[in-house]
Design a protein around this motif. Structure first.
Motif, short mmCIF file in Angstrom:
data_model
loop_
_atom_site.label_atom_id
_atom_site.label_comp_id
_atom_site.label_asym_id
_atom_site.label_seq_id
_atom_site.Cartn_x
_atom_site.Cartn_y
_atom_site.Cartn_z
N CYS A 1 0.83 -1.22 0.00
CA CYS A 1 0.00 0.00 0.00
C CYS A 1 0.85 1.26 0.00
O CYS A 1 0.28 2.36 0.12
N ARG A 2 2.18 1.13 -0.04
CA ARG A 2 3.00 2.33 0.16
C ARG A 2 3.86 2.66 -1.05
O ARG A 2 4.44 1.78 -1.68
N LEU B 1 0.69 6.71 1.50
CA LEU B 1 -0.22 5.56 1.56
C LEU B 1 -1.12 5.63 0.33
O LEU B 1 -1.75 6.67 0.09
N GLY C 1 -2.33 -3.97 -4.17
CA GLY C 1 -1.20 -3.14 -3.79
C GLY C 1 -0.19 -3.13 -4.92
O GLY C 1 -0.47 -3.55 -6.04
N LEU D 1 -1.38 10.94 1.76
CA LEU D 1 -2.42 9.95 1.43
C LEU D 1 -2.83 10.18 -0.02
O LEU D 1 -3.30 11.27 -0.37
N PRO E 1 -9.12 1.67 -1.53
CA PRO E 1 -8.07 0.94 -0.83
C PRO E 1 -7.74 -0.40 -1.48
O PRO E 1 -8.63 -1.03 -2.07
N ALA F 1 -4.95 -4.05 2.23
CA ALA F 1 -4.74 -3.04 3.29
C ALA F 1 -5.02 -3.66 4.66
O ALA F 1 -6.01 -4.38 4.84
N THR F 2 -4.15 -3.38 5.62
CA THR F 2 -4.36 -3.88 6.98
C THR F 2 -5.29 -2.91 7.72
O THR F 2 -5.53 -1.78 7.27
N GLU G 1 -4.48 -1.34 10.29
CA GLU G 1 -3.64 -0.18 10.63
C GLU G 1 -3.56 0.78 9.45
O GLU G 1 -3.59 2.01 9.62
N ASP G 2 -3.45 0.23 8.23
CA ASP G 2 -3.42 1.10 7.04
C ASP G 2 -4.71 1.92 6.95
O ASP G 2 -4.67 3.12 6.66
N GLN H 1 -4.86 4.57 9.57
CA GLN H 1 -3.97 5.68 9.21
C GLN H 1 -4.61 6.55 8.12
O GLN H 1 -4.60 7.79 8.20
N ALA H 2 -5.18 5.89 7.10
CA ALA H 2 -5.80 6.66 6.00
C ALA H 2 -6.93 7.54 6.54
O ALA H 2 -7.04 8.72 6.17
#
Ligand SMILES: Cc1ncc(COP(=O)(O)O)c(C=O)c1O
Length: 416
Positions: A43-44, A54, A65, A372, A388, A392-393, A395-396, A399-400
């Motif tokens: 995702c990064r 992200l 991803g 983002l 997404p 994506a986790t 946490e991802d 964060q988003a």
């Protein structure tokens, strides 16, 4: 010469400005905050100034991803053996990819044409419908986006893309998505209808879901008149909106499903028209009726088998990502009713309506600064799309949503 690996941002800006477009250069410079993208994983995306962004955008391509391991391995293996085809001798790679994509969609649509981009799939579907029926009119939907090549553009509804070209975009009728009798009304006026084409969810049109009951009525009316039904799932198929095919899962009697974007696993450009024997008949009878040098390109089609298998491994993740996005975006909308006017979407495709295009511009400043990446809706500038990856986790996503919330608060302060 700039260093492509580390990314010389200044040189890239100058080159894009000179050889592509000054406004593209400015927009990209703003989104990268002066940096360029240099590498990516999952995702990064890594930028030339060392920051990481992200990626909840990439116009729906990066479903898996970036640089999915299985897809990269298959493409690299093909690169080492035979990336391109003689197009005279049969090649097993596109043949296996065709069988795989047909099975993936359940087997009822047995024929395949591979293109490079989404518009290629639209073009061949519409062309075959016209040849097979001997008719010329295609019914499309208001708000539709089917691509920008001339044939596809005739079906795309937005004035911004059609400007000055109406005289060379004949043969399309756009219907009101709210009217169950819209197809019947066209059919009452003409017996020249070759096809009905629709996106079950109009991604570019601000993530607008078409009513399944209305679609069912349209399909039935079109079929009864001998017209073909084409589901454009270039953006929303392949589990982006939950199902392998939204139209097939809804039981709609479609003659073709169009796939693209994520079909190449986020690694290579490839698209597909998957269709019935009847629609494909002109091409089965004369295979040179529609060809392209890179149709069925081995390097591109090598991605399809691992891409589809990997998407299926992540079905449960997709459900989780969809639920987390829905809950998080609804909470943001509830906290910011003065800024967010609506949240729409399903699965891994979400549209956030802001109060004005100007406000969206301010939100984008915050997103660019915070890192983002989202995708704008070119035809609906007040809507931001969050798209997404299925990988994506939690946490991802957290964060988003945190970055989006911060950007909205910053935008509010800027316009206050
Ligand atoms: C539904 C739909 N159809 C067709 C296209 C055209 O695809 P491409 O840009 O790959 O030609 C797109 C692109 O966004 C799309 O979303």
């Amino acid at each position: 010469m700039s260093d492509i690996k580390s990314g010389d941002a200044k040189a890239t800006f100058k080159q894009v400005k000179k050889h592509f477009s000054p406004s593209l250069a400015m927009a990209g410079k703003f989104m990268g905050q002066g940096a360029v993208e240099t590498s990516a994983e999952g995702c990064r995306v890594t930028l030339s100034d060392g920051r990481q962004a992200l990626d909840f955008g990439s116009y729906a391509v990066a479903l898996l991803g970036h640089r999915n391991v299985a897809v990269v391995r298959a493409v690299r293996d093909q690169l080492d053996r035979m990336p391109t085809s003689t197009r005279s001798v049969l090649n097993p790679v596109p043949a296996l990819a065709a069988e795989t994509v047909v099975d993936y969609l359940g087997g009822a649509l047995p024929k395949v044409y591979f293109g490079s981009g989404g518009a290629d799939a639209v073009e061949v579907a519409v062309k075959l419908a016209r040849v097979a029926t001997g008719r010329s009119t295609v019914i499309a939907v208001e708000g539709a986006f089917h691509g920008k090549t001339l044939g596809a553009l005739a079906l795309t509804h937005h004035d911004r893309f059609r400007g000055g070209l109406d005289s060379v975009l004949p043969g399309a009728v756009h219907i009101d998505p709210a009217r169950p009798d819209a197809v019947a009304r066209v059919l009452a006026e003409t017996d020249d209808v070759a096809a009905l084409i629709f996106e079950p969810v109009q991604g570019e049109n601000g993530v607008t879901t078409l009513d399944p009951a209305i679609l069912a009525r349209w399909c039935a009316d079109a079929k009864a008149a001998g017209a073909f039904v084409i589901a454009d799932e270039i953006q929303v198929g392949l589990r982006r909106c939950g199902e392998r095919s939204v139209a097939l899962a809804a039981g709609l009697p479609v003659d073709a499903v169009l796939l693209g974007k994520a079909l190449g696993g986020g690694v290579v450009p490839v698209s597909a028209m998957v269709c019935s024997e009847e629609l494909y008949a002109p091409l089965a009878a004369d295979f040179v009726l529609h060809t392209a040098t890179f149709s069925g390109h081995p390097l591109a089609t090598a991605a399809i088998v691992p891409a589809l298998a990997t998407i299926e491994e992540h079905v449960a993740d997709g459900l989780r990502v969809g639920a987390e996005m829905a809950a998080g975006l609804e909470a943001i909308a509830a906290d910011h009713p003065e800024s967010v006017s609506a949240v729409r979407g399903r699965g891994l495709l979400w549209g956030v309506d802001f109060v004005s295009p100007e406000f969206v511009g301010e939100v984008q400043v915050g997103l660019a600064q915070r890192g983002l990446v989202v995708s704008t809706c070119l035809s609906r500038p007040e809507v931001l799309r969050l798209i997404p990856p299925i990988v994506a986790t939690s946490e991802d996503i957290e964060q988003a949503l945190f970055l989006l919330r911060g950007s909205i608060e910053q935008a509010r302060a800027a316009v206050a």
